[in-house]
Design a protein around this motif. Structure first.
Motif, PDB file in Angstrom:
ATOM      1  N   GLU A  68      78.017 -22.875   0.178  1.00  0.00           N
ATOM      2  CA  GLU A  68      77.711 -23.797   1.280  1.00  0.00           C
ATOM      3  C   GLU A  68      77.829 -25.138   0.909  1.00  0.00           C
ATOM      4  OE1 GLU A  68      73.511 -24.538   3.390  1.00  0.00           O
ATOM      5  OE2 GLU A  68      73.841 -22.395   2.614  1.00  0.00           O
ATOM      6  N   ASN A  69      78.635 -25.637   1.945  1.00  0.00           N
ATOM      7  CA  ASN A  69      78.993 -27.189   2.009  1.00  0.00           C
ATOM      8  C   ASN A  69      79.871 -27.770   0.860  1.00  0.00           C
ATOM      9  OD1 ASN A  69      77.543 -27.678   4.313  1.00  0.00           O
ATOM     10  ND2 ASN A  69      75.633 -28.159   3.193  1.00  0.00           N
ATOM     11  N   ILE A  70      80.344 -26.694  -0.206  1.00  0.00           N
ATOM     12  CA  ILE A  70      81.049 -27.331  -1.374  1.00  0.00           C
ATOM     13  C   ILE A  70      82.442 -26.535  -1.079  1.00  0.00           C
ATOM     14  CG2 ILE A  70      81.591 -27.473  -3.937  1.00  0.00           C
ATOM     15  CD1 ILE A  70      78.475 -27.401  -4.000  1.00  0.00           C
ATOM     16  N   VAL A  71      83.400 -27.441  -0.437  1.00  0.00           N
ATOM     17  CA  VAL A  71      84.972 -26.956  -0.499  1.00  0.00           C
ATOM     18  C   VAL A  71      85.867 -27.500  -1.588  1.00  0.00           C
ATOM     19  CG1 VAL A  71      86.875 -26.815   1.151  1.00  0.00           C
ATOM     20  CG2 VAL A  71      84.524 -26.603   1.947  1.00  0.00           C
ATOM     21  N   ALA A  72      86.855 -26.652  -2.264  1.00  0.00           N
ATOM     22  CA  ALA A  72      87.809 -27.190  -3.062  1.00  0.00           C
ATOM     23  C   ALA A  72      89.211 -26.976  -2.722  1.00  0.00           C
ATOM     24  CB  ALA A  72      87.537 -26.376  -4.598  1.00  0.00           C
ATOM     25  N   GLN A  73      90.002 -27.826  -2.636  1.00  0.00           N
ATOM     26  CA  GLN A  73      91.397 -27.844  -2.323  1.00  0.00           C
ATOM     27  C   GLN A  73      92.546 -28.085  -3.752  1.00  0.00           C
ATOM     28  OE1 GLN A  73      92.786 -30.743   0.282  1.00  0.00           O
ATOM     29  NE2 GLN A  73      94.676 -29.443   1.080  1.00  0.00           N
ATOM     30  N   PHE A  74      93.087 -27.033  -4.036  1.00  0.00           N
ATOM     31  CA  PHE A  74      93.753 -27.371  -5.138  1.00  0.00           C
ATOM     32  C   PHE A  74      95.411 -27.195  -4.892  1.00  0.00           C
ATOM     33  CE2 PHE A  74      95.785 -24.848  -8.912  1.00  0.00           C
ATOM     34  CZ  PHE A  74      95.526 -25.719  -9.715  1.00  0.00           C
ATOM     35  N   ASP A  75      96.278 -28.240  -5.527  1.00  0.00           N
ATOM     36  CA  ASP A  75      97.486 -28.440  -5.231  1.00  0.00           C
ATOM     37  C   ASP A  75      98.143 -28.531  -6.818  1.00  0.00           C
ATOM     38  OD1 ASP A  75      99.883 -28.155  -3.941  1.00  0.00           O
ATOM     39  OD2 ASP A  75      99.678 -30.380  -3.084  1.00  0.00           O
ATOM     40  N   ILE A  76      99.634 -27.997  -6.850  1.00  0.00           N
ATOM     41  CA  ILE A  76     100.294 -28.351  -7.853  1.00  0.00           C
ATOM     42  C   ILE A  76     101.756 -28.634  -7.494  1.00  0.00           C
ATOM     43  CG2 ILE A  76     101.347 -27.344  -9.959  1.00  0.00           C
ATOM     44  CD1 ILE A  76      99.594 -24.999  -9.692  1.00  0.00           C
ATOM     45  N   THR A  77     102.342 -29.816  -7.914  1.00  0.00           N
ATOM     46  CA  THR A  77     103.365 -30.344  -7.523  1.00  0.00           C
ATOM     47  C   THR A  77     104.232 -30.810  -8.629  1.00  0.00           C
ATOM     48  OG1 THR A  77     102.505 -32.712  -7.334  1.00  0.00           O
ATOM     49  CG2 THR A  77     102.610 -31.494  -5.322  1.00  0.00           C
ATOM     50  N   PRO A  78     105.616 -30.581  -8.655  1.00  0.00           N
ATOM     51  CA  PRO A  78     106.424 -30.349  -7.421  1.00  0.00           C
ATOM     52  C   PRO A  78     106.592 -28.902  -7.095  1.00  0.00           C
ATOM     53  CG  PRO A  78     107.741 -30.586  -9.515  1.00  0.00           C
ATOM     54  CD  PRO A  78     106.437 -30.934 -10.095  1.00  0.00           C
ATOM     55  N   LYS A  79     107.103 -28.607  -5.836  1.00  0.00           N
ATOM     56  CA  LYS A  79     107.202 -27.405  -5.491  1.00  0.00           C
ATOM     57  C   LYS A  79     108.633 -27.241  -5.216  1.00  0.00           C
ATOM     58  CE  LYS A  79     102.847 -27.486  -3.015  1.00  0.00           C
ATOM     59  NZ  LYS A  79     102.087 -27.029  -4.261  1.00  0.00           N
ATOM     60  N   PRO A  80     109.081 -25.900  -5.366  1.00  0.00           N
ATOM     61  CA  PRO A  80     108.348 -24.744  -6.179  1.00  0.00           C
ATOM     62  C   PRO A  80     107.694 -25.375  -7.434  1.00  0.00           C
ATOM     63  CG  PRO A  80     110.626 -24.129  -6.073  1.00  0.00           C
ATOM     64  CD  PRO A  80     110.411 -25.314  -5.307  1.00  0.00           C
ATOM     65  N   ILE A  81     107.037 -24.511  -8.034  1.00  0.00           N
ATOM     66  CA  ILE A  81     106.420 -24.903  -9.366  1.00  0.00           C
ATOM     67  C   ILE A  81     107.354 -24.459 -10.372  1.00  0.00           C
ATOM     68  CG2 ILE A  81     104.431 -24.410 -10.968  1.00  0.00           C
ATOM     69  CD1 ILE A  81     102.694 -23.530  -8.351  1.00  0.00           C
ATOM     70  N   PRO A  82     107.865 -25.616 -11.300  1.00  0.00           N
ATOM     71  CA  PRO A  82     109.023 -25.126 -12.195  1.00  0.00           C
ATOM     72  C   PRO A  82     108.209 -24.913 -13.501  1.00  0.00           C
ATOM     73  CG  PRO A  82     108.533 -27.409 -11.883  1.00  0.00           C
ATOM     74  CD  PRO A  82     107.561 -27.022 -10.916  1.00  0.00           C
ATOM     75  N   LEU A  83     108.746 -24.349 -14.634  1.00  0.00           N
ATOM     76  CA  LEU A  83     108.471 -24.214 -16.016  1.00  0.00           C
ATOM     77  C   LEU A  83     108.993 -25.287 -16.656  1.00  0.00           C
ATOM     78  CD1 LEU A  83     108.890 -20.367 -16.064  1.00  0.00           C
ATOM     79  CD2 LEU A  83     106.685 -21.536 -15.898  1.00  0.00           C
ATOM     80  N   MET A  84     108.353 -25.640 -17.834  1.00  0.00           N
ATOM     81  CA  MET A  84     109.020 -26.553 -18.786  1.00  0.00           C
ATOM     82  C   MET A  84     109.402 -28.147 -18.130  1.00  0.00           C
ATOM     83  SD  MET A  84     108.416 -25.238 -21.713  1.00  0.00           S
ATOM     84  CE  MET A  84     109.335 -26.543 -22.621  1.00  0.00           C
ATOM     85  N   LYS A  85     108.551 -28.353 -17.065  1.00  0.00           N
ATOM     86  CA  LYS A  85     108.742 -29.531 -16.439  1.00  0.00           C
ATOM     87  C   LYS A  85     107.463 -30.199 -16.215  1.00  0.00           C
ATOM     88  CE  LYS A  85     113.218 -29.112 -14.934  1.00  0.00           C
ATOM     89  NZ  LYS A  85     114.287 -28.967 -14.483  1.00  0.00           N
ATOM     90  N   PRO A  86     107.200 -31.557 -15.960  1.00  0.00           N
ATOM     91  CA  PRO A  86     105.721 -32.248 -16.033  1.00  0.00           C
ATOM     92  C   PRO A  86     105.399 -31.472 -14.468  1.00  0.00           C
ATOM     93  CG  PRO A  86     107.279 -33.853 -16.638  1.00  0.00           C
ATOM     94  CD  PRO A  86     108.041 -32.432 -16.265  1.00  0.00           C
ATOM     95  N   LEU A  87     103.979 -31.289 -14.394  1.00  0.00           N
ATOM     96  CA  LEU A  87     103.281 -30.880 -13.229  1.00  0.00           C
ATOM     97  C   LEU A  87     102.122 -31.802 -13.090  1.00  0.00           C
ATOM     98  CD1 LEU A  87     103.052 -27.010 -13.956  1.00  0.00           C
ATOM     99  CD2 LEU A  87     104.790 -28.238 -12.500  1.00  0.00           C
ATOM    100  N   LYS A  88     101.859 -32.127 -11.901  1.00  0.00           N
ATOM    101  CA  LYS A  88     100.730 -32.805 -11.393  1.00  0.00           C
ATOM    102  C   LYS A  88      99.805 -31.790 -10.663  1.00  0.00           C
ATOM    103  CE  LYS A  88      99.296 -37.001  -8.876  1.00  0.00           C
ATOM    104  NZ  LYS A  88      99.601 -38.019  -7.824  1.00  0.00           N
ATOM    105  N   PHE A  89      98.465 -31.973 -11.265  1.00  0.00           N
ATOM    106  CA  PHE A  89      97.363 -31.125 -10.492  1.00  0.00           C
ATOM    107  C   PHE A  89      96.587 -31.731  -9.832  1.00  0.00           C
ATOM    108  CE2 PHE A  89      98.245 -29.380 -14.749  1.00  0.00           C
ATOM    109  CZ  PHE A  89      99.137 -28.009 -14.549  1.00  0.00           C
ATOM    110  N   ARG A  90      96.113 -31.348  -8.801  1.00  0.00           N
ATOM    111  CA  ARG A  90      95.388 -32.226  -7.887  1.00  0.00           C
ATOM    112  C   ARG A  90      94.201 -31.501  -7.164  1.00  0.00           C
ATOM    113  NH1 ARG A  90      95.960 -37.183  -4.956  1.00  0.00           N
ATOM    114  NH2 ARG A  90      94.911 -37.149  -2.850  1.00  0.00           N
TER     115      ARG A  90
END
Length: 166
Positions: A68-90
């Motif tokens: 109740e009242n607690i929402v989480a929004q998760f995102d990974i960039t870049p898209k599509p999600i690559p392997l062995m490349k830097p990712l940003k988690f937000r």
């Protein structure tokens, strides 16, 4: 000059004092080493909520209602999600303010290791971190991302799934 009633502690007093000091040090070391276990005992297990099956982190962020009242929004960039490349988690959290939250990633169809990241608060309700996923010659890895939000009174979590190609 008479000494009067000067009381000199006996050796028994010093032995007991040393034992008490050692006991206090042992307890302090235990608390410092096992503070995480004590926290788990205090707040209990993490209560996880799974992201909807329509969630596709390759296309957009995903949102879950943790409670109740607690929402989480998760995102990974870049898209599509690559392997062995830097990712940003937000992560954007509503109604929770912490210095950081935890993210663990692991492949569910093959042991690719457990990858743990701390996502630090960048502004109110926004947590960010960076990392990288390993590649596998087999490809088509199914990954599970667990967000873990440890507050002073409870531990909440969200589970997201995504697949990566070679």
């Amino acid at each position: 000059m008479s000494q009067g009633n000067v009381h000199v502690p006996k050796s028994r007093f010093w032995k007991l004092l040393i034992i008490e000091i050692i006991a206090v040090i042992c307890v302090a070391v235990y608390v410092l080493i096992d503070a995480h276990d004590i926290y788990r005992w205090w707040v209990g297990d993490t209560h996880f909520v799974k992201a909807p099956s329509t969630c596709n982190l390759h296309q957009s962020s995903c949102t879950v209602l943790l409670k109740e009242n607690i929402v989480a929004q998760f995102d990974i960039t870049p898209k599509p999600i690559p392997l062995m490349k830097p990712l940003k988690f937000r992560v954007i959290l509503q109604n929770i303010h912490l210095p950081y939250i935890e993210l663990t990633l692991f492949a569910t169809n093959m042991n690719m290791g457990l990858h743990t990241f701390k996502l630090y608060s960048k502004e109110e309700g926004v947590y960010e971190g960076e990392g990288m996923l390993p590649t596998c010659v087999m490809g088509n890895m199914l990954w599970q991302a667990n967000l873990i939000i440890n507050t002073s009174s409870e531990s909440l979590g969200a589970v997201f799934y995504f697949q990566t190609d070679k």
